[in-house]
Design a protein around this motif. Structure first.
Motif, short mmCIF file in Angstrom:
data_model
loop_
_atom_site.label_atom_id
_atom_site.label_comp_id
_atom_site.label_asym_id
_atom_site.label_seq_id
_atom_site.Cartn_x
_atom_site.Cartn_y
_atom_site.Cartn_z
N LEU B 100 0.83 -1.20 0.00
CA LEU B 100 0.00 0.00 0.00
C LEU B 100 0.87 1.25 0.00
O LEU B 100 0.68 2.17 -0.80
CB LEU B 100 -0.92 0.01 1.23
CG LEU B 100 -1.59 1.37 1.52
CD1 LEU B 100 -2.52 1.76 0.39
CD2 LEU B 100 -2.35 1.34 2.83
N GLU B 103 2.82 1.91 -3.29
CA GLU B 103 1.83 2.34 -4.27
C GLU B 103 1.47 3.82 -3.99
O GLU B 103 1.49 4.66 -4.89
CB GLU B 103 0.65 1.45 -4.03
CG GLU B 103 -0.39 1.10 -5.01
CD GLU B 103 -0.14 0.59 -6.37
OE1 GLU B 103 0.70 -0.32 -6.53
OE2 GLU B 103 -0.82 1.07 -7.28
N SER B 104 1.15 4.11 -2.73
CA SER B 104 0.76 5.47 -2.34
C SER B 104 1.89 6.45 -2.59
O SER B 104 1.71 7.49 -3.23
CB SER B 104 0.44 5.54 -0.84
OG SER B 104 -0.67 4.79 -0.55
N THR B 107 2.57 6.96 -6.33
CA THR B 107 1.49 7.67 -7.01
C THR B 107 1.54 9.16 -6.67
O THR B 107 1.42 10.02 -7.54
CB THR B 107 0.10 7.13 -6.59
OG1 THR B 107 0.15 5.72 -6.56
CG2 THR B 107 -0.98 7.57 -7.53
#
Ligand SMILES: Nc1ncnc2c1ncn2[C@@H]1O[C@H](COP(=O)(O)OP(=O)(O)OP(=O)(O)O)[C@@H](O)[C@H]1O
Ligand SMILES: [Mg+2]
Lengths: 480, 257
Positions: B100, B103-104, B107
């Motif tokens: 997570l 990815e966070s 991004t």
């Protein structure tokens, strides 16, 4: 945007394999009777015994009732208007890629499956089946060096009749069920694989099935035999164009594993699933069964089922050999109006046999997703063990998930464990991930991939990425 | 950096108004505390700023760095630098903390034109952050919040804040559920993360937290409005007197709270 709206917009992802290839087809009459069965056999230049096999199956089929015990409702296929054989006019010779109709070659390129060996994924041999006929098999020579036979079932009937005679129908008998009987009568083509004793198949084998013709059913037949101490991993992929009418796909797959042999069979099924209103899409009525005939043999089914309007499919393992192992790893995704009733049967006959079932069902849209599994421990199967885990995930408020486990044990030493969970992908989960900067679609992808992780890791490496992507695309816009 | 102007919000589709005209300005470098009785709308305020789809803004505006963010999706607001530490962090089974966060982080980095980190670089990066909140590395490989204790979840939220380095952090009752030592560690972490370029909003019921993290402003929210604001001494006064004496302020223009 409300939960449901977000979900719905995600469901709307277009099916990118829905194109049609414009090829000329050989004429073939519609409907089914003994003459048609003979004609199919004749077209394929089959020996007498094969024709007899088909006729016997046809006669059994006539006496059988179409089943209706599953959790799905649909308009029955019109067996008398179907076309049971469909072959492109420029029939390829199957020896050289240059002989393949360029339009068909293009189709496979478009699907991301180059038939050109140089361009192939390293170490994967492909058999391409277009409507009813096998178009081309790659890496034949390399496989032959290892003694592995990988060819279309039609070729096998001609070139390896003893093997076909011995094993075809030995795992799924002609009279097994309505669709198996139909397939046995009219099967068009499919893949054949034979791995000799003490051989580890040097590469992944795969078949890509493509239904192109609108009115034809696809009835492929796959037979895989792993002799003593051999090992093979096989993958099938399926796509079809979008038509308003339903198309029937009724395959039979038989696996035979002898002493210490291992067969790993993976499926990525992405047939066209119909539109929002349930118009069109494939009926996927498939009989898949493996026999662990030898001691210490092992058969694993791994499936990622994302397509089809209706799926009825229960890949099973008959654990005959002592210490044999059966596995079933499944992810079934339904969206829109799709209906899937899928699961497995593990039949324990030998001693110390072991089976594992991991099933992950994901339902979105207005779909219906059922797991149906049977674990049977027969009298002689001392110390048989089964572990089953069936998890369902719901996305949105308008879909359904069901679990139907059947357990039958005739031996008190057997151990059966069953676990089941149901969860819902909630707005709060998605909001949480979005708050961390992840887009709504990626959030769903993450959650769903997390949910299926245990199963996806069983797919051959070469296809894992593809599988992840497919899941993402399938559920795009479906948050709830 | 954050400006709430007469913000009204209701539960989407149900017409239940929860925020009834909130005005609040947060300048960078500041720490604000929001206190108030249960059900007064504090969490709702945080979620509305973060863009939760369950709530609809019916009136007023939210300006972030001078621009309205009402039309932005929650992920876009996160990219812009808004972070919410949840009062009830959500469990995401099967997705590990590392997955997570990478990815966070990437991004958000991509959207702000910062360099993305590959898995190895990222691993080095988050290990530093673990130390900041004294979190055990084994939490990295566990599914997000799944099976975490109440206090572990709260610590994990601040760990995520440390990794993502937001410019506005809304910390919703991060202190509730933390034991005494954990409260000190987590507060120290927040203090270290806070600088002159970012703003912090602490939603809390307990003045104790404010001994560790000293707020520049304290606001009292009652029935969907901020009815009183003051310095950190206001928190002490609340501790002593409760909210009763402020209830009358919740009625404005004759409209009952
Ligand atoms: N989705 C919703 N549907 C209905 N009512 C809601 C919804 N969300 C919030 N509310 C109501 O709005 C009011 C404010 O809730 P909120 O969670 O913001 O309070 P809070 O100030 O954070 O309280 P606490 O101190 O207990 O955390 C409550 O009465 C709550 O029940
Ligand atoms: Mg709250």
């Amino acid at each position: 945007m409300s939960e449901t709206k977000a979900l719905e917009s995600m469901i709307g992802e277009e099916y990118k394999y829905g194109f049609t290839t414009d090829v000329e087809y050989e004429d073939f009459p519609k409907g089914l009777n003994e003459d048609i069965v003979r004609l199919i056999s004749e077209k394929k230049d089959e020996p007498e015994w094969m024709t007899e096999f088909r006729l016997k199956a046809y006669r059994s089929w006539l006496e059988m009732e179409e089943p209706s015990w599953f959790n799905a409702t649909y308009e029955k296929p019109k067996f008398d208007t179907l076309q049971y054989y469909s072959a492109p006019k420029n029939k390829p010779k199957l020896d050289s890629l240059d002989d393949v109709d360029p339009k068909i070659r293009e189709t496979y390129e478009k699907l991301g499956i180059p038939l050109d060996e140089q361009k192939m994924l390293a170490g994967v041999a492909v058999d391409a089946v277009f409507d009813s006929v096998s178009i081309f098999t790659t890496f034949k020579e390399k496989l032959a060096e290892a003694g592995v036979i990988f060819c279309s079932i039609s070729e096998a009937v001609k070139n390896h009749p003893d093997l076909v005679k011995k094993y075809m129908g030995s795992v799924v008998p002609v009279r097994d069920n309505f669709y198996a009987a139909l397939n046995s009568a009219v099967f068009s083509d499919g893949s054949f694989c034979y791995v000799p004793k003490d051989t580890i198949c040097p590469m992944e084998l795969s078949t890509y099935f493509r239904i192109n013709n609108m009115n034809s059913g696809q009835f492929e037949r796959t037979l895989i035999i792993a002799e003593e101490n051999s090992h093979v991993s096989y993958l099938e992929g399926c796509t079809a164009p979008m038509y308003d009418e339903h198309q029937l796909h009724a395959a039979v797959v038989e696996l035979v594993a002898l002493d210490n042999a291992e067969i790993k069979y993976s499926t990525i099924q992405n047939w066209y699933s119909g539109d929002e209103d349930g118009k069109g899409g494939i009926y996927n009525f498939v009989t898949k069964r493996g026999a662990c005939r030898g001691k210490n043999s092992k058969i694993s089914w791994t499936q990622l089922e994302t397509g089809s309007a209706v799926t009825l499919k229960y890949p099973s393992v008959i654990l005959q050999g002592d210490n044999s192992v059966g596995e079933f790893f499944s992810v079934a995704v339904t969206n829109k109006r799709q209906q899937a009733d899928t699961g497995t049967k593990m039949i324990h006959i030998g001693k110390n046999t072991k089976s594992t079932i991991i099933s992950k069902g994901i339902s979105a849209g207005n779909s219906n997703n059922s797991y149906r599994g049977e674990v049977k421990i027969s009298k002689k199967a001392d110390n048989a063990r089964n572990y089953s885990q069936c998890d369902s995930m719901l996305i949105g408020q308008t879909c359904g998930a069901h679990t139907f486990p059947y357990i039958e044990s005739a031996n008190p030493t057997g151990k059966i464990e069953h676990e089941a969970t149901t969860s819902r992908v909630g707005e709060d989960q998605i909001f949480y991930l979005q708050q961390r900067g992840i887009s709504e679609d990626d959030a769903i992808s993450l959650i769903v991939n997390g949910f299926c992780k245990e199963v996806l890791k069983e797919l051959p490496m070469e296809f894992a990425v593809e599988a992840n992507k497919l899941l993402g695309i399938k559920l795009e816009g479906s948050v709830g | 950096m954050l400006e709430l102007k007469d913000l009204h919000a209701e539960v989407e589709g149900e017409g239940i108004e929860i925020l009834k005209g909130v005005n609040l300005t947060i300048t960078k470098g500041e720490i604000h505390a929001i206190m108030g009785p249960n059900g007064s709308g504090k969490s709702t305020l945080a979620k509305v700023v973060a863009g939760h789809p369950q709530y609809e803004v019916t009136k007023g505006d939210i300006l972030f760095n001078g621009e309205s963010i009402l039309e932005m999706d929650p992920d876009e607001r996160a990219h812009a630098g808004i972070f919410l530490a949840f009062q009830y962090p959500v469990e995401v089974p099967g997705v590990t903390n590392t997955t997570l966060l990478r990815e966070s982080y990437n991004t958000i980095a991509a959207s702000r034109g910062r360099e993305e980190l590959d898995p190895l670089e990222f691993d080095d990066y988050i290990r530093e952050k673990l130390d900041l909140v004294e979190m055990n590395p084994e939490f990295l490989e566990r599914s997000v919040n799944a099976g975490f204790s109440g206090g572990e979840k709260k610590r994990n939220e601040i760990f995520q804040m440390a990794v993502l380095q937001p410019s506005l952090s809304l910390l919703d009752e991060t202190d509730s559920g933390l034991d005494i030592d954990a409260l000190r560690v987590v507060s120290d972490g927040i203090n270290k993360l806070h600088g002159e370029d970012d703003g912090v909003v602490l939603i809390t019921h307990y003045q104790r937290l404010l001994n560790y993290i000293i707020p520049d402003h304290v606001h009292v929210m009652i029935a969907g409005r901020i009815v009183k604001s003051g310095g950190k001494e206001l928190a002490l006064e609340l501790e002593e007197k409760g909210y009763d004496w402020l209830e009358s302020l919740a009625t404005v223009n004759g409209e009952a709270k």
